[in-house]
Design a protein around this motif. Structure first.
Motif, PDB file in Angstrom:
ATOM      1  N   ARG A   4      35.047  36.007  43.342  1.00 23.85           N
ATOM      2  CA  ARG A   4      34.638  37.235  42.582  1.00 23.85           C
ATOM      3  C   ARG A   4      33.297  36.938  41.843  1.00 23.85           C
ATOM      4  N   ILE A  46      40.917  48.126  49.494  1.00 23.34           N
ATOM      5  CA  ILE A  46      40.307  47.057  48.658  1.00 23.34           C
ATOM      6  C   ILE A  46      38.936  47.442  48.421  1.00 23.34           C
ATOM      7  N   HIS A  82      38.251  50.649  46.089  1.00 24.98           N
ATOM      8  CA  HIS A  82      38.706  50.517  44.725  1.00 24.98           C
ATOM      9  C   HIS A  82      38.402  49.035  43.816  1.00 24.98           C
ATOM     10  N   TRP A  83      37.804  48.106  44.647  1.00 19.52           N
ATOM     11  CA  TRP A  83      37.296  46.835  44.022  1.00 19.52           C
ATOM     12  C   TRP A  83      36.580  47.072  42.523  1.00 19.52           C
ATOM     13  N   GLN A  87      37.455  49.176  40.509  1.00 22.56           N
ATOM     14  CA  GLN A  87      38.481  49.424  39.620  1.00 22.56           C
ATOM     15  C   GLN A  87      39.612  48.190  39.069  1.00 22.56           C
ATOM     16  N   PHE A  88      39.316  46.983  39.865  1.00 19.01           N
ATOM     17  CA  PHE A  88      39.815  45.936  39.851  1.00 19.01           C
ATOM     18  C   PHE A  88      39.385  45.264  38.255  1.00 19.01           C
ATOM     19  N   ARG A  89      40.400  45.066  37.335  1.00 13.76           N
ATOM     20  CA  ARG A  89      40.262  44.768  36.100  1.00 13.76           C
ATOM     21  C   ARG A  89      40.522  43.349  35.701  1.00 13.76           C
ATOM     22  N   ASN A  90      40.452  42.673  36.797  1.00 11.32           N
ATOM     23  CA  ASN A  90      40.883  41.052  36.586  1.00 11.32           C
ATOM     24  C   ASN A  90      41.868  40.735  35.662  1.00 11.32           C
ATOM     25  N   LEU A 117      43.412  38.215  42.459  1.00  8.91           N
ATOM     26  CA  LEU A 117      42.945  38.912  43.705  1.00  8.91           C
ATOM     27  C   LEU A 117      44.217  38.959  44.570  1.00  8.91           C
ATOM     28  N   TRP A 146      47.054  41.317  43.594  1.00  9.59           N
ATOM     29  CA  TRP A 146      46.196  42.811  43.595  1.00  9.59           C
ATOM     30  C   TRP A 146      46.345  43.179  45.198  1.00  9.59           C
ATOM     31  N   SER A 147      45.804  42.269  45.972  1.00  6.45           N
ATOM     32  CA  SER A 147      45.775  42.437  47.353  1.00  6.45           C
ATOM     33  C   SER A 147      46.988  42.784  47.946  1.00  6.45           C
TER      34      SER A 147
END
Length: 182
Positions: free
Chosen positions: A8, A55, A58-59, A61-64, A68, A71-72
């Motif tokens: 990240r 991935i 749209h990374w 858009q990954f909101r933490n 990971l 999400w993956s």
């Protein structure tokens, strides 16, 4: 050492390098996760490629809000299910007979590297419903916690535990039947 936080952090300063690290970190475990779902190496490679495309796209858009990893795996799960549904539709017109086809191709796959017991286990797993197979694979092979699986599949932990328990019982029964045939 590569870990999710490092990925990240690097991604924030260099998107390409961060993505390369993510691929390096997750490629093998996600490949095997997908492979257990779609069975064939070539299909798993295709789905894996699509997972990393999704991935990458749209990374941002990954909101933490999750790891990971979670999400993956969610993306991998969705891509594998989409692939299997498409394969069902193309080959069988939405029939559930794809399980028989996957079972028959399991040992003929040159990339399959298991003994007879491993082949029996894989055949037993293929007899599970899609949902049971997903949950069993994540818990048994990927050693994910119920909480992580719940986050990936958006299902209550209690439901997961019951589904996993039922899947294990079905596998045990299938393996017992297979053992009696030898």
């Amino acid at each position: 050492m590569i870990n999710e936080n490092k990925i990240r952090q690097i991604y924030k300063s260099n998107r390409e390098q961060g993505f390369r690290l993510l691929v390096e970190y997750f490629q093998e475990p996600i490949y095997y996760y997908i492979r257990r779902l779609v069975v064939l190496h070539e299909d798993a490679e295709d789905v894996l490629q699509e997972v990393f495309i999704q991935i990458y796209r749209h990374w941002d858009q990954f909101r933490n809000e999750s790891s990971l990893s979670t999400w993956s795996y969610r993306i991998a799960t969705n891509e594998a299910i989409n692939f299997l549904n498409e394969k069902r539709r193309k080959v069988f017109g939405n029939s559930s007979e794809i399980t028989d086809v996957l079972e028959n191709t399991l040992e003929s796959d040159p990339w399959f590297c298991g003994d007879e017991i491993q082949a029996e286990l894989q055949r037993a797993i293929l007899k599970l419903t899609d949902r049971q197979r997903l949950i069993f694979n994540m818990k048994y092979f990927d050693d994910m916690t119920y909480e992580d699986i719940a986050e990936v599949l958006d299902v209550a932990v209690g439901t997961l535990k019951a589904t996993y328990h039922n899947a294990v019982k079905k596998i045990e029964e299938s393996m017992r039947i297979a053992d009696n045939c030898f």
